[in-house]
Design a protein around this motif. Structure first.
Motif, short mmCIF file in Angstrom:
data_model
loop_
_atom_site.label_atom_id
_atom_site.label_comp_id
_atom_site.label_asym_id
_atom_site.label_seq_id
_atom_site.Cartn_x
_atom_site.Cartn_y
_atom_site.Cartn_z
N ALA A 27 63.68 62.29 14.40
CA ALA A 27 63.29 61.19 15.29
C ALA A 27 64.11 61.24 16.58
CB ALA A 27 63.46 59.85 14.59
N LEU A 28 65.40 61.47 16.45
CA LEU A 28 66.28 61.53 17.62
C LEU A 28 65.86 62.65 18.56
CD1 LEU A 28 68.77 60.73 19.25
CD2 LEU A 28 70.14 62.12 17.68
N HIS A 29 65.59 63.83 18.03
CA HIS A 29 65.16 64.95 18.87
C HIS A 29 63.83 64.65 19.54
CE1 HIS A 29 68.50 67.46 17.84
NE2 HIS A 29 68.24 67.38 16.55
N TYR A 30 62.92 64.02 18.80
CA TYR A 30 61.62 63.67 19.37
C TYR A 30 61.77 62.68 20.53
CZ TYR A 30 56.94 61.76 19.81
OH TYR A 30 55.74 61.34 20.32
N LEU A 31 62.55 61.63 20.32
CA LEU A 31 62.72 60.62 21.37
C LEU A 31 63.48 61.17 22.57
CD1 LEU A 31 63.43 57.53 19.10
CD2 LEU A 31 61.33 58.03 20.37
N ALA A 32 64.47 62.02 22.32
CA ALA A 32 65.20 62.65 23.43
C ALA A 32 64.25 63.52 24.26
CB ALA A 32 66.37 63.47 22.90
N ALA A 33 63.33 64.19 23.59
CA ALA A 33 62.34 65.00 24.30
C ALA A 33 61.39 64.15 25.14
CB ALA A 33 61.54 65.85 23.31
N GLN A 34 61.30 62.85 24.80
CA GLN A 34 60.48 61.92 25.58
C GLN A 34 61.26 61.31 26.73
OE1 GLN A 34 57.25 61.96 24.52
NE2 GLN A 34 58.09 63.31 22.96
N GLY A 35 62.52 61.73 26.91
CA GLY A 35 63.34 61.27 28.02
C GLY A 35 64.30 60.15 27.70
N MET A 36 64.43 59.81 26.43
CA MET A 36 65.35 58.73 26.05
C MET A 36 66.76 59.29 25.83
SD MET A 36 63.24 56.40 23.45
CE MET A 36 61.77 55.57 23.93
N ARG A 37 67.74 58.39 25.98
CA ARG A 37 69.13 58.75 25.79
C ARG A 37 69.69 57.96 24.61
NH1 ARG A 37 73.87 56.46 27.04
NH2 ARG A 37 72.96 54.74 28.19
N GLY A 74 72.92 43.76 8.46
CA GLY A 74 71.85 44.63 8.93
C GLY A 74 72.35 45.95 9.48
N GLU A 75 71.39 46.79 9.82
CA GLU A 75 71.71 48.07 10.44
C GLU A 75 70.52 48.54 11.27
OE1 GLU A 75 71.56 52.03 8.82
OE2 GLU A 75 71.08 51.18 6.87
N ILE A 76 70.83 49.41 12.22
CA ILE A 76 69.80 50.01 13.07
C ILE A 76 70.05 51.51 13.07
CG2 ILE A 76 68.83 50.15 15.38
CD1 ILE A 76 69.73 47.22 15.74
N ASP A 77 68.99 52.28 12.79
CA ASP A 77 69.14 53.73 12.69
C ASP A 77 69.53 54.36 14.03
OD1 ASP A 77 68.44 53.72 9.96
OD2 ASP A 77 66.32 53.76 10.46
N LEU A 78 68.76 54.07 15.07
CA LEU A 78 69.00 54.65 16.39
C LEU A 78 68.89 53.56 17.45
CD1 LEU A 78 66.65 57.77 16.11
CD2 LEU A 78 69.13 57.76 15.81
N ILE A 79 69.77 53.59 18.41
CA ILE A 79 69.64 52.74 19.58
C ILE A 79 69.54 53.69 20.77
CG2 ILE A 79 70.65 50.90 21.00
CD1 ILE A 79 72.18 50.00 18.45
N MET A 80 68.39 53.63 21.43
CA MET A 80 68.09 54.54 22.53
C MET A 80 67.96 53.74 23.82
SD MET A 80 67.83 57.37 20.72
CE MET A 80 67.12 58.58 21.83
N GLN A 81 68.01 54.45 24.93
CA GLN A 81 67.81 53.80 26.22
C GLN A 81 66.79 54.60 27.03
OE1 GLN A 81 71.36 52.91 28.38
NE2 GLN A 81 70.26 51.70 29.89
N SER A 82 65.86 53.88 27.62
CA SER A 82 64.86 54.45 28.51
C SER A 82 64.85 53.60 29.76
CB SER A 82 63.48 54.43 27.85
OG SER A 82 62.51 54.95 28.73
N GLY A 83 65.36 54.17 30.86
CA GLY A 83 65.53 53.37 32.06
C GLY A 83 66.52 52.27 31.77
N GLU A 84 66.14 51.04 32.05
CA GLU A 84 67.01 49.89 31.78
C GLU A 84 66.77 49.28 30.40
OE1 GLU A 84 69.47 48.77 33.84
OE2 GLU A 84 68.98 50.60 34.94
N THR A 85 65.78 49.77 29.68
CA THR A 85 65.38 49.17 28.40
C THR A 85 66.12 49.79 27.23
OG1 THR A 85 63.17 48.74 29.29
CG2 THR A 85 63.40 48.67 26.90
#
Length: 124
Positions: free
Chosen positions: A25-35, A46-57
């Motif tokens: 999932a991380l590699h896929y999202l990074a390929a979509q331009g997310m950091r 609770g827990e969250i698997d990945l926290i990504m950033q796309s632009g300001e979001t």
């Protein structure tokens, strides 16, 4: 798994499969331009698997994987209780910010070889 194995940091086959799904999932999202901002954010409740950033979001990502479809697809495995735990973890993570950025919660559903990205899948 025994106590000694846990103390040594040995991962079960199920944990290893979960790690591999998160990697995919991380590699896929990074390929979509997310950091990547953070991986496996855990807090009380609770827990969250990945926290990504796309632009300001900020995008909180739950990764779900199923190898078979006898119990429904991977996305269907996110129960209302699990959704509440993800929302709680996201709220706690956002306390780091004086002014929280725009955010959403996405799901990466992996069913066998098929990966599906469900944007804004969980809403508060």
């Amino acid at each position: 798994m025994g106590l000694l194995a846990r103390l040594k940091g040995v991962r079960t086959a199920r944990q290893q499969a979960g790690d591999a799904a998160e990697d995919r999932a991380l590699h896929y999202l990074a390929a979509q331009g997310m950091r990547l901002v953070e991986r496996n954010f855990r807090c009380r409740g609770g827990e969250i698997d990945l926290i990504m950033q796309s632009g300001e979001t900020l995008i909180f990502v739950e990764v779900r994987q199923r190898t078979g479809d006898s119990h429904g697809d991977a996305a269907a495995s996110i129960t209302p209780r699990k959704q509440a735990r993800i929302l709680l973890a996201a709220q706690i993570f956002l306390q780091r910010y004086r002014e929280p950025p725009p955010c959403r919660i996405d799901v990466i559903s992996i069913d066998g070889a098929r990966l599906q990205w469900l944007r804004n899948a969980i809403q508060a």
